[in-house]
Design a protein around this motif. Structure first.
Motif, mmCIF file in Angstrom:
data_model
loop_
_atom_site.group_PDB
_atom_site.id
_atom_site.type_symbol
_atom_site.label_atom_id
_atom_site.label_comp_id
_atom_site.label_asym_id
_atom_site.label_seq_id
_atom_site.Cartn_x
_atom_site.Cartn_y
_atom_site.Cartn_z
ATOM 1 N N SER A 1 0.837 -1.206 0.000
ATOM 2 C CA SER A 1 0.000 0.000 0.000
ATOM 3 C C SER A 1 0.870 1.254 0.000
ATOM 4 N N ASP B 1 -1.016 4.034 1.083
ATOM 5 C CA ASP B 1 -1.914 4.809 1.934
ATOM 6 C C ASP B 1 -1.395 4.797 3.379
ATOM 7 N N PRO B 2 -0.964 5.948 3.920
ATOM 8 C CA PRO B 2 -0.403 5.980 5.281
ATOM 9 C C PRO B 2 -1.369 5.468 6.340
ATOM 10 N N VAL B 3 -2.646 5.742 6.183
ATOM 11 C CA VAL B 3 -3.620 5.270 7.162
ATOM 12 C C VAL B 3 -3.724 3.740 7.124
ATOM 13 N N ALA B 4 -3.809 3.194 5.915
ATOM 14 C CA ALA B 4 -3.899 1.738 5.780
ATOM 15 C C ALA B 4 -2.625 1.066 6.297
ATOM 16 N N HIS C 1 -0.569 2.231 8.629
ATOM 17 C CA HIS C 1 -0.568 2.300 10.089
ATOM 18 C C HIS C 1 -1.511 1.261 10.688
ATOM 19 N N GLU C 2 -2.671 1.099 10.106
ATOM 20 C CA GLU C 2 -3.630 0.115 10.611
ATOM 21 C C GLU C 2 -3.077 -1.301 10.483
ATOM 22 N N SER D 1 -0.169 -1.785 13.045
ATOM 23 C CA SER D 1 -0.719 -1.824 14.404
ATOM 24 C C SER D 1 -1.387 -3.166 14.680
ATOM 25 N N ARG E 1 3.058 3.802 17.017
ATOM 26 C CA ARG E 1 3.023 5.157 16.473
ATOM 27 C C ARG E 1 3.843 5.181 15.182
ATOM 28 N N ASP F 1 5.149 7.820 11.975
ATOM 29 C CA ASP F 1 5.254 9.183 11.462
ATOM 30 C C ASP F 1 6.185 9.189 10.254
ATOM 31 N N ARG G 1 5.295 10.855 1.453
ATOM 32 C CA ARG G 1 4.528 9.684 1.036
ATOM 33 C C ARG G 1 5.488 8.541 0.737
#
Length: 320
Positions: free
Chosen positions: A13, A15-18, A20-21, A24, A32, A34, A38
């Motif tokens: 991916s 996508d930073p949100v994907a 991170h999820e 995690s 965390r 950061d 991109r």
């Protein structure tokens, strides 16, 4: 025996949100992440119960904070540079280096520069199996005292061990489906981690251990191994069945048989494989299937060991 489910997971991916999820959910619910730009992350992970091996690559500059990891995470940088910080100076690792990404239950921060890293995640229970002593003399949780290997020869040992587990065990579905193979691989990784990275694991036998290393202990241990050779048993299980510490049972085998408990167990399993080869129908069974059933992941190593013991290759026995 119940098979240990071996699961492969792929992730790719931008996508930073994907990302991170995913990280995690896979490693640390409180992780965390950061990044100043991109990036793309690809992740290939094989979970095998008590351990997992993953290869992951990313194209940016990531700061990762981990706090709740329960296992031991070991890294091998293939092309990336990694800076690790934990209540002290920055530890820097470059391509080819092996290191502890996290110590158990110890928060840390990692700055991961572009490139590829291999990760091995070990269940702490396996480490304790390999290093445990008798309950009354158990020193408590194992502490690792350095992030890097004791020397470069040991670093090569870690790379060789993980390569074997990844390429010979996990890349062969018929082999990795066997509980004995997975259990052996987990303890192999744990033993390598304890040998490679400085730690507080107890290693010297006590006076009580020397006293307990008797022929009676040896008989109890061998009887247990004969009865449960088809189970995923460890040296700690053998010691518990014999009613002595792990160090005592190791010393008993060294003193009276000139070998180790697990090497003796491999002899028993080799004899069981020989028995199965004699009884098997070559139209229904293969040498590889019988070997992996008894915990031998490498066909070539099994063939060499069998030939040395029985004077013929296993295929000849199967087709006799």
């Amino acid at each position: 025996m119940t098979s240990i489910p071996v699961q492969t997971r792929q992730f790719d991916s931008r996508d930073p949100v994907a990302i991170h999820e995913f990280l995690s959910a896979t490693y640390d619910p409180k992780l965390r992440l950061d990044s100043r730009n991109r990036f793309r992350l690809t992740h290939h992970r094989v979970d095998a119960g008590p351990f997992a091996i993953a290869t992951t690559r990313q194209t940016g500059h990531l700061d990762i904070g981990a706090s709740t990891l329960d296992g031991l995470v070991l890294g091998h940088t293939r092309t990336a540079r990694v800076d690790r910080v934990c209540n002290g100076p920055v530890n820097r690792f470059g391509p080819g280096d092996v290191f502890l990404v996290t110590k158990p239950e110890e928060p840390c921060t990692v700055r991961w520069h572009p490139g590829e890293v291999e990760l091995c995640v070990l269940d702490l229970a396996v480490l304790e199996q390999v290093a445990t002593t008798a309950p009354a003399r158990r020193p408590g949780r194992i502490r690792f005292t350095d992030l890097g290997p004791a020397d470069q020869a040991l670093a090569r040992q870690w790379r060789t061990t993980t390569s074997y587990v990844r390429d010979v065990v996990l890349n062969n579905p018929s082999v990795s489906a066997q509980p004995l193979v997975i259990g052996n691989a987990a303890r192999m990784l744990a033993a390598a981690a304890l040998a490679v990275f400085p730690n507080t694991a107890f290693t010297e036998p006590t006076a009580a251990d020397r006293h307990d290393a008797s022929t009676a202990t040896l008989r109890r241990a061998i009887s247990f191994m004969e009865d449960f050779a088809d189970r995923d048993i460890s040296a700690a299980d053998i010691a518990a069945a014999a009613g002595v510490s792990l160090r005592a049972v190791q010393l008993a085998f060294r003193r009276h048989r000139g070998t180790t408990p697990m090497a003796y167990l491999r002899r028993i399993r080799l004899a069981r494989a020989h028995r199965d080869l004699l009884r098997a129908d070559p139209r229904q069974e293969t040498v590889s299937a019988i070997a992996s059933r008894w915990g031998f992941a490498s066909h070539s190593r099994f063939t060499a060991r069998y030939h040395a013991s029985y004077g013929v290759p296993p295929r000849e026995t199967l087709h006799a």
